[in-house]
Design an enzyme around this catalytic site. Structure first.
Site, PDB file in Angstrom:
ATOM      1  N   GLY A  92       0.848  -1.188   0.000  1.00  0.00           N
ATOM      2  CA  GLY A  92       0.000   0.000   0.000  1.00  0.00           C
ATOM      3  C   GLY A  92       0.877   1.229   0.000  1.00  0.00           C
ATOM      4  O   GLY A  92       2.100   1.132   0.118  1.00  0.00           O
ATOM      5  N   PRO A  93       0.267   2.411  -0.122  1.00  0.00           N
ATOM      6  CA  PRO A  93       1.067   3.639  -0.117  1.00  0.00           C
ATOM      7  C   PRO A  93       1.561   3.947   1.294  1.00  0.00           C
ATOM      8  O   PRO A  93       1.200   3.246   2.247  1.00  0.00           O
ATOM      9  CB  PRO A  93       0.058   4.701  -0.577  1.00  0.00           C
ATOM     10  CG  PRO A  93      -1.253   4.188  -0.084  1.00  0.00           C
ATOM     11  CD  PRO A  93      -1.186   2.688  -0.204  1.00  0.00           C
ATOM     12  N   GLY A  97      -0.964   2.085   6.868  1.00  0.00           N
ATOM     13  CA  GLY A  97      -1.058   1.144   7.992  1.00  0.00           C
ATOM     14  C   GLY A  97      -0.315  -0.161   7.761  1.00  0.00           C
ATOM     15  O   GLY A  97      -0.618  -1.159   8.421  1.00  0.00           O
ATOM     16  N   LYS A  98       0.672  -0.171   6.902  1.00  0.00           N
ATOM     17  CA  LYS A  98       1.426  -1.410   6.637  1.00  0.00           C
ATOM     18  C   LYS A  98       2.182  -1.871   7.889  1.00  0.00           C
ATOM     19  O   LYS A  98       2.120  -3.039   8.258  1.00  0.00           O
ATOM     20  CB  LYS A  98       2.433  -1.196   5.479  1.00  0.00           C
ATOM     21  CG  LYS A  98       1.788  -0.804   4.164  1.00  0.00           C
ATOM     22  CD  LYS A  98       2.801  -0.673   3.058  1.00  0.00           C
ATOM     23  CE  LYS A  98       3.856   0.370   3.273  1.00  0.00           C
ATOM     24  NZ  LYS A  98       3.338   1.767   3.402  1.00  0.00           N
ATOM     25  N   GLU A 170       9.644  -2.307   5.486  1.00  0.00           N
ATOM     26  CA  GLU A 170      10.374  -1.549   4.453  1.00  0.00           C
ATOM     27  C   GLU A 170      10.999  -2.504   3.426  1.00  0.00           C
ATOM     28  O   GLU A 170      12.151  -2.340   3.013  1.00  0.00           O
ATOM     29  CB  GLU A 170      11.457  -0.660   5.081  1.00  0.00           C
ATOM     30  CG  GLU A 170      10.983   0.261   6.184  1.00  0.00           C
ATOM     31  CD  GLU A 170      10.019   1.334   5.706  1.00  0.00           C
ATOM     32  OE1 GLU A 170       9.857   1.487   4.479  1.00  0.00           O
ATOM     33  OE2 GLU A 170       9.405   1.986   6.555  1.00  0.00           O
ATOM     34  N   GLN A 172      10.750  -2.900   0.378  1.00  0.00           N
ATOM     35  CA  GLN A 172      11.173  -2.371  -0.936  1.00  0.00           C
ATOM     36  C   GLN A 172      12.674  -2.097  -0.994  1.00  0.00           C
ATOM     37  O   GLN A 172      13.250  -1.987  -2.064  1.00  0.00           O
ATOM     38  CB  GLN A 172      10.386  -1.091  -1.286  1.00  0.00           C
ATOM     39  CG  GLN A 172      10.690   0.143  -0.433  1.00  0.00           C
ATOM     40  CD  GLN A 172       9.885   0.219   0.858  1.00  0.00           C
ATOM     41  OE1 GLN A 172       9.147  -0.692   1.180  1.00  0.00           O
ATOM     42  NE2 GLN A 172      10.020   1.295   1.596  1.00  0.00           N
ATOM     43  N   TYR A 201       7.179   6.843  -5.767  1.00  0.00           N
ATOM     44  CA  TYR A 201       6.432   8.102  -5.911  1.00  0.00           C
ATOM     45  C   TYR A 201       5.973   8.333  -7.353  1.00  0.00           C
ATOM     46  O   TYR A 201       5.101   9.173  -7.596  1.00  0.00           O
ATOM     47  CB  TYR A 201       7.283   9.282  -5.420  1.00  0.00           C
ATOM     48  CG  TYR A 201       8.393   9.703  -6.358  1.00  0.00           C
ATOM     49  CD1 TYR A 201       9.537   8.944  -6.503  1.00  0.00           C
ATOM     50  CD2 TYR A 201       8.276  10.870  -7.116  1.00  0.00           C
ATOM     51  CE1 TYR A 201      10.557   9.324  -7.372  1.00  0.00           C
ATOM     52  CE2 TYR A 201       9.279  11.262  -7.980  1.00  0.00           C
ATOM     53  CZ  TYR A 201      10.426  10.481  -8.111  1.00  0.00           C
ATOM     54  OH  TYR A 201      11.412  10.855  -8.975  1.00  0.00           O
ATOM     55  N   TYR A 254       6.335  13.327   1.830  1.00  0.00           N
ATOM     56  CA  TYR A 254       5.341  12.530   1.104  1.00  0.00           C
ATOM     57  C   TYR A 254       3.936  12.761   1.635  1.00  0.00           C
ATOM     58  O   TYR A 254       3.756  13.088   2.809  1.00  0.00           O
ATOM     59  CB  TYR A 254       5.662  11.033   1.256  1.00  0.00           C
ATOM     60  CG  TYR A 254       6.992  10.632   0.664  1.00  0.00           C
ATOM     61  CD1 TYR A 254       7.133  10.407  -0.699  1.00  0.00           C
ATOM     62  CD2 TYR A 254       8.115  10.482   1.483  1.00  0.00           C
ATOM     63  CE1 TYR A 254       8.354  10.020  -1.236  1.00  0.00           C
ATOM     64  CE2 TYR A 254       9.336  10.097   0.951  1.00  0.00           C
ATOM     65  CZ  TYR A 254       9.449   9.865  -0.412  1.00  0.00           C
ATOM     66  OH  TYR A 254      10.654   9.490  -0.939  1.00  0.00           O
ATOM     67  N   CYS A 258      -5.424  10.238  -3.539  1.00  0.00           N
ATOM     68  CA  CYS A 258      -6.295   9.456  -4.425  1.00  0.00           C
ATOM     69  C   CYS A 258      -5.789   9.623  -5.870  1.00  0.00           C
ATOM     70  O   CYS A 258      -4.861  10.397  -6.124  1.00  0.00           O
ATOM     71  CB  CYS A 258      -7.739   9.946  -4.307  1.00  0.00           C
ATOM     72  SG  CYS A 258      -7.964  11.609  -4.982  1.00  0.00           S
TER      73      CYS A 258
HETATM   74  N1  ADP Z   1      -0.393  12.252   6.473  1.00  0.00           N
HETATM   75  C1  ADP Z   1      -0.113  11.586   7.609  1.00  0.00           C
HETATM   76  N2  ADP Z   1       0.879  11.991   8.417  1.00  0.00           N
HETATM   77  C2  ADP Z   1       1.180  11.317   9.543  1.00  0.00           C
HETATM   78  N3  ADP Z   1       0.535  10.212   9.966  1.00  0.00           N
HETATM   79  C3  ADP Z   1      -0.466   9.773   9.207  1.00  0.00           C
HETATM   80  C4  ADP Z   1      -0.848  10.444   7.993  1.00  0.00           C
HETATM   81  N4  ADP Z   1      -1.857   9.779   7.461  1.00  0.00           N
HETATM   82  C5  ADP Z   1      -2.109   8.746   8.306  1.00  0.00           C
HETATM   83  N5  ADP Z   1      -1.305   8.748   9.356  1.00  0.00           N
HETATM   84  C6  ADP Z   1      -1.245   7.810  10.479  1.00  0.00           C
HETATM   85  O1  ADP Z   1      -0.374   6.758  10.128  1.00  0.00           O
HETATM   86  C7  ADP Z   1      -0.948   5.537  10.551  1.00  0.00           C
HETATM   87  C8  ADP Z   1      -0.370   4.395   9.744  1.00  0.00           C
HETATM   88  O2  ADP Z   1       0.992   4.276  10.098  1.00  0.00           O
HETATM   89  P1  ADP Z   1       1.892   3.089   9.565  1.00  0.00           P
HETATM   90  O3  ADP Z   1       1.328   1.779  10.013  1.00  0.00           O
HETATM   91  O4  ADP Z   1       3.297   3.417   9.993  1.00  0.00           O
HETATM   92  O5  ADP Z   1       1.731   3.217   7.974  1.00  0.00           O
HETATM   93  P2  ADP Z   1       2.695   2.734   6.809  1.00  0.00           P
HETATM   94  O6  ADP Z   1       3.638   1.700   7.363  1.00  0.00           O
HETATM   95  O7  ADP Z   1       1.785   2.188   5.745  1.00  0.00           O
HETATM   96  O8  ADP Z   1       3.407   3.964   6.323  1.00  0.00           O
HETATM   97  C9  ADP Z   1      -2.419   5.751  10.349  1.00  0.00           C
HETATM   98  O9  ADP Z   1      -3.161   4.912  11.198  1.00  0.00           O
HETATM   99  C10 ADP Z   1      -2.608   7.210  10.722  1.00  0.00           C
HETATM  100  O10 ADP Z   1      -2.913   7.353  12.097  1.00  0.00           O
HETATM  101  C1  LIG Z   2       7.181   6.703  -2.109  1.00  0.00           C
HETATM  102  C2  LIG Z   2       8.614   6.536  -1.752  1.00  0.00           C
HETATM  103  C3  LIG Z   2       8.986   6.322  -0.431  1.00  0.00           C
HETATM  104  N1  LIG Z   2      10.287   6.163  -0.103  1.00  0.00           N
HETATM  105  C4  LIG Z   2      10.680   5.974   1.298  1.00  0.00           C
HETATM  106  C5  LIG Z   2      10.097   6.964   2.258  1.00  0.00           C
HETATM  107  C6  LIG Z   2      10.051   6.213   3.548  1.00  0.00           C
HETATM  108  O1  LIG Z   2      11.330   6.351   4.171  1.00  0.00           O
HETATM  109  C7  LIG Z   2       9.823   4.777   3.110  1.00  0.00           C
HETATM  110  C8  LIG Z   2       8.390   4.326   3.212  1.00  0.00           C
HETATM  111  O2  LIG Z   2       7.967   4.314   4.556  1.00  0.00           O
HETATM  112  P1  LIG Z   2       6.500   3.821   5.011  1.00  0.00           P
HETATM  113  O3  LIG Z   2       6.772   2.885   6.156  1.00  0.00           O
HETATM  114  O4  LIG Z   2       5.816   3.137   3.875  1.00  0.00           O
HETATM  115  O5  LIG Z   2       5.768   5.037   5.456  1.00  0.00           O
HETATM  116  O6  LIG Z   2      10.215   4.717   1.733  1.00  0.00           O
HETATM  117  C9  LIG Z   2      11.260   6.196  -1.087  1.00  0.00           C
HETATM  118  O7  LIG Z   2      12.466   6.025  -0.809  1.00  0.00           O
HETATM  119  N2  LIG Z   2      10.898   6.420  -2.397  1.00  0.00           N
HETATM  120  C10 LIG Z   2       9.612   6.576  -2.755  1.00  0.00           C
HETATM  121  O8  LIG Z   2       9.340   6.769  -3.980  1.00  0.00           O
HETATM  122 ZN    ZN Z   3      -8.022  13.148  -3.284  1.00  0.00          ZN
END
Ligand code: ADP
Ligand SMILES: Cc1cn([C@H]2C[C@H](O)[C@@H](COP(=O)(O)O)O2)c(=O)[nH]c1=O
Ligand code: ZN
Length: 287
Positions: A92-93, A97-98, A170, A172, A201, A254, A258
């Site tokens: 997911g992006p 919540g990953k 992480e 990727q 991105y 970032y 949508c």
């Molecule tokens: N724009 C945002 N900035 C900071 N926190 C966010 C934002 N959007 C959502 N969140 C919080 O981040 C949580 C998900 O965190 P996380 O599990 O670390 O996501 P992921 O690993 O997919 O990046 C969501 O439940 C929400 O509370």
């Molecule tokens: C889109 C995108 C992301 N990254 C980096 C930015 C963050 O450090 C991680 C992703 O963290 P998350 O746990 O999924 O929030 O990846 C990047 O290096 N390049 C990209 O295009």
């Molecule tokens: Zn939108």
């Protein structure tokens, strides 16, 4: 409730949790604690369900003289010898919540009495290298690695053999993701739970995350909320002009968007980038 949970989780990586129940006193060496936090990441079943974490690292015994560690899990109901391995992929992006989902699944495995370790890429040093941290601040100890193939050696063969489940965050950033998952699930009978970005991105396939989908038992694609309109967000927009694929960052760099706002956002970022470039060129020709 959330604050309590987070503060409990944060206490996980403080020295008090790294004391060995097997030894009478904690090691006074900060380096030992760091070593433990990054090296010996066993979790036990906790009395609490996921809603009231923490997970509890257990049975860590340190000899300060040689830094060797022994690990033992009292609750282990290891099923490695009887069951085949599994691979579960969570994509997911950013902000979808990953990591939260990964930690929940890890907790479920622990509740089932299985030995678990979490690995993350050492490229992502946003919150330090000894814990996996969600955007909400929930965290668990982990091993930060440059690659997956050296994890076994770093973790220690005996401890590694006892592992039932390996969580990877992480994903990727790991070039050897495919080979590692393949070996661990197919030949070692362990479960691998993988969380990572499916797209970068520019919405290009990121690292080897998509390559392991044919190997997987399950794939979960999560969505975030579009930061502009609140609809479901499947993409990650980079707000800055940097163009390298790998760029560590959070909400400063970032935002989840949508489809509509990805397209309009990309146009805006691209226009800003071109403006900056033309200004740089003008500056250079003035000199
Ligand atoms: N724009 C945002 N900035 C900071 N926190 C966010 C934002 N959007 C959502 N969140 C919080 O981040 C949580 C998900 O965190 P996380 O599990 O670390 O996501 P992921 O690993 O997919 O990046 C969501 O439940 C929400 O509370
Ligand atoms: C889109 C995108 C992301 N990254 C980096 C930015 C963050 O450090 C991680 C992703 O963290 P998350 O746990 O999924 O929030 O990846 C990047 O290096 N390049 C990209 O295009
Ligand atoms: Zn939108």
């Amino acid at each position: 409730m959330l604050t309590t949970t987070i503060s409990r989780m944060q206490s996980l990586i403080t020295p008090t949790f790294l004391f060995s129940p097997l030894s009478t006193k904690a090691t006074p060496l900060a380096s030992n604690l760091l070593y433990l936090a990054s090296k010996s990441i066993f979790f036990s079943k906790t009395q609490n369900p996921i809603s009231s974490l923490p997970l509890k690292p257990i049975m860590i015994s340190v000899k300060p003289s040689d830094f060797r560690i022994q690990t033992r899990c009292v609750h282990s109901k290891s099923s490695r010898s009887t069951s085949s391995g599994e691979i579960h992929v969570i994509v997911g992006p950013m902000f979808s919540g990953k990591t939260t989902t990964l930690l929940r699944r890890v907790q479920a495995e622990i509740n089932d009495g299985r030995n678990v370790a979490i690995i993350k890429s050492n490229k992502d040093d946003r919150y330090g290298l000894d814990s996996v941290v969600t955007h909400d601040g929930i965290k668990l100890p982990c091993c930060a690695m440059p690659n997956l193939s050296s994890f076994r050696q770093k973790f220690g063969q005996d401890a590694y053999d006892q592992l039932d489940v390996i969580g990877i965050d992480e994903a990727q950033f790991f070039e050897d993701l495919y080979d590692f998952c393949h070996d661990v699930a197919d030949h070692e009978g362990k479960t691998v739970i993988v969380a990572g970005l499916d797209g970068d991105y520019l919405r290009r396939s990121f690292g080897s995350v998509l390559d392991i989908i044919p190997l997987a038992d399950s794939v979960t694609k999560l969505s975030a909320r579009c930061e502009i309109c609140g609809k479901r967000a499947f993409f990650t927009l980079r707000k800055t002009e940097e163009t390298q694929t790998e760029l560590i960052g959070g909400a400063d760099v970032y935002m989840p968007v949508c489809r509509q706002h990805y397209v309009t956002g990309q146009v805006a970022v691209e226009a800003a980038r071109m403006l900056l470039e033309s200004q740089k060129l003008q500056c250079n020709s003035c000199v």
